[in-house]
Structures are given as structure tokens and as C-alpha cells.
Design an enzyme around this catalytic site. Sequence first.
Site, short mmCIF file in Angstrom:
data_model
loop_
_atom_site.label_atom_id
_atom_site.label_comp_id
_atom_site.label_asym_id
_atom_site.label_seq_id
_atom_site.Cartn_x
_atom_site.Cartn_y
_atom_site.Cartn_z
N SER A 42 0.84 -1.21 0.00
CA SER A 42 0.00 0.00 0.00
C SER A 42 0.87 1.25 0.00
O SER A 42 0.38 2.34 -0.30
CB SER A 42 -0.93 0.00 1.22
OG SER A 42 -0.19 -0.19 2.40
N ASP A 82 5.39 -7.01 2.65
CA ASP A 82 4.62 -7.56 1.53
C ASP A 82 5.53 -8.04 0.41
O ASP A 82 6.48 -7.35 0.04
CB ASP A 82 3.69 -6.48 0.96
CG ASP A 82 2.26 -6.62 1.46
OD1 ASP A 82 1.88 -7.72 1.92
OD2 ASP A 82 1.52 -5.62 1.39
N LYS A 111 4.20 -11.36 3.60
CA LYS A 111 2.78 -11.55 3.31
C LYS A 111 2.58 -11.65 1.81
O LYS A 111 3.22 -10.93 1.04
CB LYS A 111 1.94 -10.40 3.89
CG LYS A 111 0.45 -10.51 3.57
CD LYS A 111 -0.39 -9.55 4.41
CE LYS A 111 -0.39 -8.14 3.92
NZ LYS A 111 -0.88 -7.93 2.53
N GLU A 113 -0.72 -12.58 -1.32
CA GLU A 113 -2.17 -12.60 -1.53
C GLU A 113 -2.60 -13.81 -2.33
O GLU A 113 -1.93 -14.21 -3.29
CB GLU A 113 -2.59 -11.32 -2.28
CG GLU A 113 -2.27 -10.04 -1.53
CD GLU A 113 -2.66 -8.78 -2.29
OE1 GLU A 113 -3.29 -8.87 -3.37
OE2 GLU A 113 -2.34 -7.69 -1.78
N GLU A 181 -9.45 -9.17 4.25
CA GLU A 181 -9.74 -7.78 3.91
C GLU A 181 -11.10 -7.65 3.22
O GLU A 181 -11.38 -8.36 2.24
CB GLU A 181 -8.63 -7.23 2.99
CG GLU A 181 -8.89 -5.79 2.57
CD GLU A 181 -7.69 -5.08 1.95
OE1 GLU A 181 -6.60 -5.67 1.88
OE2 GLU A 181 -7.87 -3.93 1.52
#
Length: 265
Positions: A42, A82, A111, A113, A181
Amino acid sequence: MNIQEIRDLKTKRKSTWITCYDYPSALIASKTNIDGVLIGDSLAMTVYGHDSTLTATTQMIAQHTKAVAKGLKGYHKHIVADLPFLTYQGSFDRLLKHVTLLMQSGAHSLKLEGADESILKHIQKLTQNGVPIMGHLGLTPQSIHTIGGYKVQGKTQSQYIKILNDAKKLEQAGCFCLVLECVPDKLANEITNSLEIPTIGIGAGSGTDGQILVWHDLLGYPSEHKPKFVRSFMNTQQEATAAIEAYINQIQNIQFPLPSESYKI
Ligand code: KIV
């Protein structure tokens, strides 16, 4: 805080997380009771002003991870970074280069996704080789162009079942923790109750084992779009603007600097 301590929190209390991208912010976080910080992709949006997270690179995240790790040195905080867009979809050898850079920058875990078959295999190998992995399901911003926008995931029955099954697969593959999320609270609760590993919610209701918010959202920095789940605990935009205006005023009125703030011969 290590991954065993994070897992143990599941039965004790909520875990608390915030994104963090630089040294001064890490110094502030270090003096709080926050459990862990995420150097999230982000940052492409919050720090660099880009339109999505897709432009975050491993080099960018590594630089920011080093700065955050320096600010948190000596404090008992978990640092997770991330893995950026398209770094974990190719071969394991290619992935290792990104993993090595981020871990050597000071991350304690990484992390990623999604839960595709190839990703699950990578997670298995990484966790067996000493790289703890945090999963991330629901609204996965790296897939924004496939999802078609920043919207709630898991509302239809098929999506609901897929996310629930993916969560179980990520636990089996070896994830120590899972971010959920922008999913309905019912789904987040069901996942949280089905897994032994802790869940961390953002826009997933209050039933998850922990919560995470983006630094700039929590502290009320300017933003074009404020999702429903964001609560700002201070208004930095207002307070910082007022401080800068006070500075300008005091310069114009010869009230700054004072003699006590000046050097004499
Ligand atoms: O990059 C990020 O900030 C994230 C959080 C929203 C969980 O992934």
C-alpha cells in the site's frame, strides 16, 4: 514478537497491527503497545501517490523495511513485509531472490495474496525453509483489475465458499496468520472459528483475532477515498495544516525565531 507468540495470542487477546513505512513512524510505533507492523505494498499509494499497489517493487519495500526495522530495533514488535505484485507467481528460484532481499532487510515474515495451487506450493517450501508467511484473502488489491474494483468480497455463496476453503488451504500450507480484507463479518467469523491460526481483519468486522489499519488512515492523513471500515483516531490533515499556518504567521509577525532560538556571538 515472534510467530509463536502471535499464534498464542489467538486464545488470549486481540492482536493489533498497523502499516508502517519509515523510520520516524517506526520510532512512534516502537513506544506503543502495537504487536506488529506491516510494510505493505500500500506504500505505493500512501507514500508515493500511485493509483494502485501494483507499482510497488521489492526494492521499494526493502528500502522501507530497512528504515522501519531500524526504528523498531530493540523493541518487541513483529515486522512483516509484503511480497509485491507478480513476485510469487513464477518459479521458486525467482521468488527466492525477492524473499532473500526482504528478509535481509529486516522482515521477520512475508505476506502474499491469494491461494492458487502454485502459491500454496511456494508457501509450503518457504515455511519449511524458515520464512514465515502471512496469507491475505478477500479483497486482494494486487488483483484489482480482475476483481474489478475495491469492493467487498465473499457476498455471493460461491465466493463465500471459495474464500472459506482458501483460508483452510493456506493454514494447511503453513501460513502462521491470515489477513482478511473487506469480507462480510459472518464469513470472517466462520474462518476465524475454523482455523487454528489467527486472523487479522481490515473491513472484516470485530470477530477476527486481530485488526490492522493503514497508518495514514488511522492518523487521518488526506485521502481521496475513505472506505466505510476506516476510523481515523486523529486528524493529521487538520492538525498539520494548522501547525504550518501557525509557523507562517509567526514568521510574518517576527515571533519566530525568538532570541532564545537564535545564536549570539
Ligand atoms: O498493503 C497493505 O497495507 C495491506 C493491508 C491493507 C493489510 O495489505
